[in-house]
Write a protein that holds these residues in place. Structure first.
Motif, PDB file in Angstrom:
ATOM      1  N   VAL A  27     -14.455  46.271 -25.124  1.00 30.71           N
ATOM      2  CA  VAL A  27     -13.596  47.290 -25.608  1.00 30.71           C
ATOM      3  C   VAL A  27     -14.238  48.626 -25.168  1.00 30.71           C
ATOM      4  CG1 VAL A  27     -12.800  48.357 -27.669  1.00 30.71           C
ATOM      5  CG2 VAL A  27     -12.737  45.946 -27.540  1.00 30.71           C
ATOM      6  N   VAL A  51      -8.884  53.817 -28.305  1.00 34.55           N
ATOM      7  CA  VAL A  51      -9.527  52.460 -28.187  1.00 34.55           C
ATOM      8  C   VAL A  51      -8.820  51.653 -27.150  1.00 34.55           C
ATOM      9  CG1 VAL A  51      -9.863  50.320 -29.551  1.00 34.55           C
ATOM     10  CG2 VAL A  51     -10.011  52.529 -30.742  1.00 34.55           C
ATOM     11  N   GLU A  52      -9.521  51.348 -26.113  1.00 33.75           N
ATOM     12  CA  GLU A  52      -9.006  50.719 -24.964  1.00 33.75           C
ATOM     13  C   GLU A  52      -9.500  49.289 -24.749  1.00 33.75           C
ATOM     14  OE1 GLU A  52      -8.552  51.030 -20.186  1.00 33.75           O
ATOM     15  OE2 GLU A  52      -9.274  52.585 -21.372  1.00 33.75           O
ATOM     16  N   LYS A  53      -8.707  48.199 -24.551  1.00 29.27           N
ATOM     17  CA  LYS A  53      -9.046  46.986 -23.991  1.00 29.27           C
ATOM     18  C   LYS A  53      -8.507  46.606 -22.715  1.00 29.27           C
ATOM     19  CE  LYS A  53      -9.448  41.929 -25.089  1.00 29.27           C
ATOM     20  NZ  LYS A  53      -9.021  40.977 -26.033  1.00 29.27           N
TER      21      LYS A  53
END
Length: 210
Positions: A27, A51-53
């Motif tokens: 993440v 927030v990045e996946k």
């Protein structure tokens, strides 16, 4: 844990910004500030969190506006070809769009972009030549019946030069970018209008790995 800092500056009256990104497992956490955050002393103005996946989702939160933007990505196979889908929704504005790209083969890709509620829809064809050294991208706006064109050339050392033409506004764009682990990353963009009153935009962006 890996961190990077990205700075961006636009000369046409838009605020400069800096983004700190930290990778935690699979993440990526980001915090972005603009010059408005510090002009009158430290504040929440211009502050956004993300927030990045990669390949799954991105959630952006604008702190002063208390507004969230959601982006979800997925990939399926159509006739044994990968179809990448992206769904984007902004809670505050109600803006919702669906993007899709079908990779026919390494040299050919079809992309579409549809905005719900407005009827705006664009279709783009990407053709790569010479193993990806040269790329051509015609794009058709179905609602306005107009065309955009772009062409790029990859130089030695990872530099890429790109030229584009936006038909409705008669804007010619030039872009110089680099994405290198050894020499860092940056992007410089200049747009010039062919209309009588020329509109110029200078954009500079850089990334440093910490």
């Amino acid at each position: 844990m890996k961190a990077s800092v990205k700075g961006k500056y636009e000369s046409h009256g838009r605020p400069a910004s800096a983004t700190l990104a930290v990778n935690v497992s699979n993440v990526k956490l980001k915090a972005t500030v603009t010059d408005a955050t510090f002009i009158s002393g430290p504040s929440f103005n211009g502050l956004s969190l993300s927030v990045e996946k990669p390949g799954a989702f991105i959630i952006d939160y604008d702190v002063p506006r208390k507004d969230a933007r959601f982006q979800f990505m997925n990939s399926i196979r159509v006739f044994e070809k990968p179809l990448n889908l992206t769904y984007i929704h902004a809670r505050g504005s109600g803006f919702t769009t669906l993007e899709g790209s079908l990779v026919v083969d390494p040299a050919n890709k079809l992309s579409t972009n549809y905005v719900f509620g407005s009827g705006h829809c664009k279709a783009k064809y990407t053709f790569s030549h010479g193993g990806g050294v040269r790329t051509f991208e015609p794009c058709y706006d179905l609602m306005n019946n107009t065309w955009d064109f772009a062409a790029s050339h990859k130089l030695f050392g990872g530099d890429v030069i790109k030229a584009s033409y936006h038909t409705p506004k008669k804007v010619v764009g030039l872009e110089w970018s680099r994405d290198s682990k050894e020499m860092g990353s940056f992007k410089v963009i200049r747009n010039s209008s062919l209309l009588p009153l020329a509109f110029l935009l200078r954009f500079f962006s850089f990334t440093l790995d910490l």
